[in-house]
Design a protein around this motif. Structure first.
Motif, PDB file in Angstrom:
ATOM      1  N   LEU A 189      -0.648  16.566  -3.690  1.00 54.78           N
ATOM      2  CA  LEU A 189      -0.979  15.648  -4.784  1.00 54.78           C
ATOM      3  C   LEU A 189      -0.409  16.162  -6.099  1.00 54.78           C
ATOM      4  O   LEU A 189      -0.195  15.401  -7.040  1.00 54.78           O
ATOM      5  N   GLY A 190      -0.182  17.453  -6.148  1.00 57.41           N
ATOM      6  CA  GLY A 190       0.356  18.109  -7.329  1.00 57.41           C
ATOM      7  C   GLY A 190       0.338  19.610  -7.119  1.00 57.41           C
ATOM      8  O   GLY A 190       0.098  20.082  -5.994  1.00 57.41           O
ATOM      9  N   TYR A 191       0.603  20.355  -8.174  1.00 60.98           N
ATOM     10  CA  TYR A 191       0.616  21.816  -8.101  1.00 60.98           C
ATOM     11  C   TYR A 191      -0.096  22.394  -9.317  1.00 60.98           C
ATOM     12  O   TYR A 191      -0.127  21.768 -10.390  1.00 60.98           O
ATOM     13  N   VAL A 192      -0.665  23.569  -9.129  1.00 59.85           N
ATOM     14  CA  VAL A 192      -1.207  24.335 -10.238  1.00 59.85           C
ATOM     15  C   VAL A 192      -0.247  25.488 -10.502  1.00 59.85           C
ATOM     16  O   VAL A 192       0.118  26.226  -9.575  1.00 59.85           O
ATOM     17  N   VAL A 193       0.203  25.618 -11.738  1.00 60.21           N
ATOM     18  CA  VAL A 193       1.159  26.671 -12.086  1.00 60.21           C
ATOM     19  C   VAL A 193       0.589  27.537 -13.198  1.00 60.21           C
ATOM     20  O   VAL A 193      -0.134  27.063 -14.077  1.00 60.21           O
ATOM     21  N   GLU A 194       0.915  28.819 -13.128  1.00 59.87           N
ATOM     22  CA  GLU A 194       0.491  29.749 -14.168  1.00 59.87           C
ATOM     23  C   GLU A 194       1.448  29.643 -15.354  1.00 59.87           C
ATOM     24  O   GLU A 194       2.668  29.677 -15.192  1.00 59.87           O
ATOM     25  N   VAL A 195       0.869  29.492 -16.529  1.00 64.22           N
ATOM     26  CA  VAL A 195       1.635  29.155 -17.722  1.00 64.22           C
ATOM     27  C   VAL A 195       2.667  30.219 -18.079  1.00 64.22           C
ATOM     28  O   VAL A 195       3.826  29.899 -18.367  1.00 64.22           O
ATOM     29  N   ASN A 196       2.266  31.498 -18.066  1.00 65.12           N
ATOM     30  CA  ASN A 196       3.184  32.564 -18.487  1.00 65.12           C
ATOM     31  C   ASN A 196       4.468  32.612 -17.674  1.00 65.12           C
ATOM     32  O   ASN A 196       5.562  32.507 -18.227  1.00 65.12           O
ATOM     33  N   PRO A 197       4.385  32.780 -16.352  1.00 61.63           N
ATOM     34  CA  PRO A 197       5.634  32.841 -15.578  1.00 61.63           C
ATOM     35  C   PRO A 197       6.391  31.525 -15.538  1.00 61.63           C
ATOM     36  O   PRO A 197       7.617  31.510 -15.503  1.00 61.63           O
ATOM     37  N   PHE A 198       5.673  30.394 -15.580  1.00 62.88           N
ATOM     38  CA  PHE A 198       6.351  29.102 -15.601  1.00 62.88           C
ATOM     39  C   PHE A 198       7.144  28.947 -16.892  1.00 62.88           C
ATOM     40  O   PHE A 198       8.307  28.515 -16.885  1.00 62.88           O
ATOM     41  N   GLY A 199       6.541  29.305 -18.014  1.00 63.94           N
ATOM     42  CA  GLY A 199       7.243  29.241 -19.291  1.00 63.94           C
ATOM     43  C   GLY A 199       8.481  30.119 -19.310  1.00 63.94           C
ATOM     44  O   GLY A 199       9.539  29.718 -19.832  1.00 63.94           O
ATOM     45  N   ARG A 200       8.373  31.303 -18.723  1.00 66.98           N
ATOM     46  CA  ARG A 200       9.532  32.208 -18.668  1.00 66.98           C
ATOM     47  C   ARG A 200      10.642  31.633 -17.782  1.00 66.98           C
ATOM     48  O   ARG A 200      11.820  31.784 -18.075  1.00 66.98           O
ATOM     49  N   SER A 201      10.242  30.969 -16.701  1.00 73.91           N
ATOM     50  CA  SER A 201      11.273  30.385 -15.824  1.00 73.91           C
ATOM     51  C   SER A 201      12.013  29.263 -16.540  1.00 73.91           C
ATOM     52  O   SER A 201      13.223  29.096 -16.362  1.00 73.91           O
ATOM     53  N   LEU A 202      11.304  28.486 -17.380  1.00 72.21           N
ATOM     54  CA  LEU A 202      11.966  27.437 -18.155  1.00 72.21           C
ATOM     55  C   LEU A 202      12.967  28.042 -19.138  1.00 72.21           C
ATOM     56  O   LEU A 202      14.088  27.550 -19.295  1.00 72.21           O
ATOM     57  N   HIS A 203      12.583  29.143 -19.788  1.00 73.62           N
ATOM     58  CA  HIS A 203      13.486  29.773 -20.751  1.00 73.62           C
ATOM     59  C   HIS A 203      14.682  30.433 -20.059  1.00 73.62           C
ATOM     60  O   HIS A 203      15.778  30.492 -20.624  1.00 73.62           O
ATOM     61  N   GLN A 204      14.466  30.921 -18.839  1.00 73.07           N
ATOM     62  CA  GLN A 204      15.607  31.444 -18.086  1.00 73.07           C
ATOM     63  C   GLN A 204      16.611  30.340 -17.789  1.00 73.07           C
ATOM     64  O   GLN A 204      17.830  30.560 -17.848  1.00 73.07           O
ATOM     65  N   GLN A 205      16.093  29.141 -17.481  1.00 77.82           N
ATOM     66  CA  GLN A 205      16.981  27.993 -17.271  1.00 77.82           C
ATOM     67  C   GLN A 205      17.729  27.648 -18.553  1.00 77.82           C
ATOM     68  O   GLN A 205      18.917  27.309 -18.525  1.00 77.82           O
ATOM     69  N   LEU A 206      17.060  27.755 -19.691  1.00 78.88           N
ATOM     70  CA  LEU A 206      17.704  27.439 -20.967  1.00 78.88           C
ATOM     71  C   LEU A 206      18.857  28.383 -21.277  1.00 78.88           C
ATOM     72  O   LEU A 206      19.851  27.985 -21.881  1.00 78.88           O
ATOM     73  N   THR A 207      18.733  29.645 -20.849  1.00 75.63           N
ATOM     74  CA  THR A 207      19.808  30.612 -21.125  1.00 75.63           C
ATOM     75  C   THR A 207      21.089  30.254 -20.379  1.00 75.63           C
ATOM     76  O   THR A 207      22.154  30.765 -20.715  1.00 75.63           O
ATOM     77  N   ARG A 208      20.994  29.387 -19.376  1.00 74.23           N
ATOM     78  CA  ARG A 208      22.174  28.963 -18.618  1.00 74.23           C
ATOM     79  C   ARG A 208      22.817  27.723 -19.238  1.00 74.23           C
ATOM     80  O   ARG A 208      23.750  27.157 -18.676  1.00 74.23           O
TER      81      ARG A 208
END
Length: 393
Positions: free
Chosen positions: A105-124
């Protein structure tokens, strides 16, 4: 001389970072900058107390489409079942992902590592990041906005996206009012370890003092949101861990398992907040900068992500940032936002009422939902984020 961009996003948190990634996916030719007040560290140490958010199934699909989410990430846990119940009354309803042909139905994600993964994508990408930095001044011309940073840098943009949260200072600089109404409730949030695991089962339980929710996380943990009157918050925050777990177990029962450990607790007041407008000259609001809702239904970030999706759908328009653009964005998003905020607010008020007559009506309603799938489908679609927006569902 101001450095020129097509889009400047104020706020590089999850909403702002998702917006930048989505805009680049929609139109790679756009020049984009993000202004973020907090420096993002590459170092991350997993913690029992990492805070989390719920991603609806539709949000997950969108994040996957912009390469911003992996269901198998160690910081993500699937929600496969949801049980909604009314404490002390017979009514309850169950929603299972298999009924709707989905793996979750959805997922629960931890904010800290999820936020870091988004910023890693931005560096590309070629997105320019001004971090740490903040906005000192916003000035407007007919064809652009001029943003002066506290570092002294100046940026110009055809479109300014304000994404720096419910307490946004940039929203004030853009002369957009934000109206709030306090609930007579506050929330305790904490992570709870459950003996035997949670089996990807989420719970929303309504009590006479306020709603509570348990969302499944990684490593046999629940993310707890427990809403109650402020004086009760003070009492529960002062309890020793064992006494707090005992109080939680008594209030919730054992349908979610036996609670064995509680992490660091935090509390905050609950408010209903909404911007007077989602746009101004060459400016739009996304996420909590535009709307703040009660957390019990887990719709906050999902609502903001639908702001992002519409904006990204509009990324190839030739009128980027002008009056027609910002007006269309504001009008198109307003209906969904108003609907979700009204439903959430009504749900909280209905289920926080001790009236016996209302309690009977609630029980009959939840019981009927469990018997008749056609009654349950609208609730399930809301949980999965399947709402109409323009031509998209």
């Amino acid at each position: 001389m101001a450095k020129q961009f097509d889009v400047v996003i104020i706020g590089g948190g999850m909403a702002g970072a998702s917006c930048a990634l989505g805009l680049k996916q929609s139109n790679n030719q756009l020049s984009i900058a993000i202004i973020e007040a907090n420096e993002v560290s590459a170092d991350y140490h997993p913690s029992f107390d990492d805070r989390s958010i719920a991603l609806a199934q539709q949000s997950v699909q969108y994040l996957k489409s912009i390469n911003a989410f992996d269901c198998h990430a160690p910081f993500a846990a699937a929600i496969e079942k949801v049980t909604v119940s009314d404490r002390g009354h017979f009514g309850k309803t169950h929603i299972d992902c298999q009924e709707y042909g989905h793996d979750a139905l959805g997922y629960v994600v931890e904010v800290n590592p999820f936020g870091r993964s988004l910023h890693q994508q931005l560096t590309r990408t070629d997105v320019s990041l001004y971090c740490p930095d903040t906005v000192a001044k916003l000035e407007y011309q007919s064809d652009c906005a001029i943003i002066t940073l506290n570092s002294g840098e100046q940026l110009s943009a055809k479109l300014v996206v304000i994404a720096d949260g419910a307490h946004s200072q940039s929203r004030k600089l853009a002369n957009i009012e934000f109206n709030t109404r306090a609930y007579q409730q506050a929330a305790i949030i904490a992570n709870i370890e459950v003996a035997g695991g949670h089996h990807h089962h989420a719970f929303e339980r309504f009590t006479e003092h306020g709603p509570m929710a348990l969302l499944p996380m990684s490593n046999n943990r629940y993310s707890l949101v427990w809403c109650m009157e402020p004086e009760q918050i003070e009492h529960h925050m002062a309890l020793e861990d064992d006494a707090f777990l005992a109080a939680l177990q008594k209030a919730f029962g054992y349908c979610g398992g036996s609670f064995s450990k509680v992490g660091m607790r935090a509390s905050y007041p609950l408010v209903y907040g909404k911007a007077e407008s989602l746009s101004n000259h060459r400016t739009v609001l996304i996420g909590n900068a535009g709307h703040a809702i009660h957390p019990i239904a887990g719709q906050g970030f999902n609502l903001g992500l639908r702001d992002v999706q519409l904006l990204c759908d509009m990324a190839n328009r030739s009128d980027l940032g002008d009056y027609a653009f910002t007006r269309y964005y504001s009008q198109t998003r307003s209906k969904d936002i108003t609907t979700v905020m009204t439903l959430t607010d009504s749900l909280v008020r209905l289920f926080s009422n001790s009236s016996r007559l209302l309690a009977l009506g609630r029980s009959i309603g939840l019981f009927s939902m469990d018997l008749f799938s056609s009654l349950k489908t609208p609730l399930a679609k809301q949980l999965m984020g399947q709402v109409k927006q323009g031509k998209r569902i």
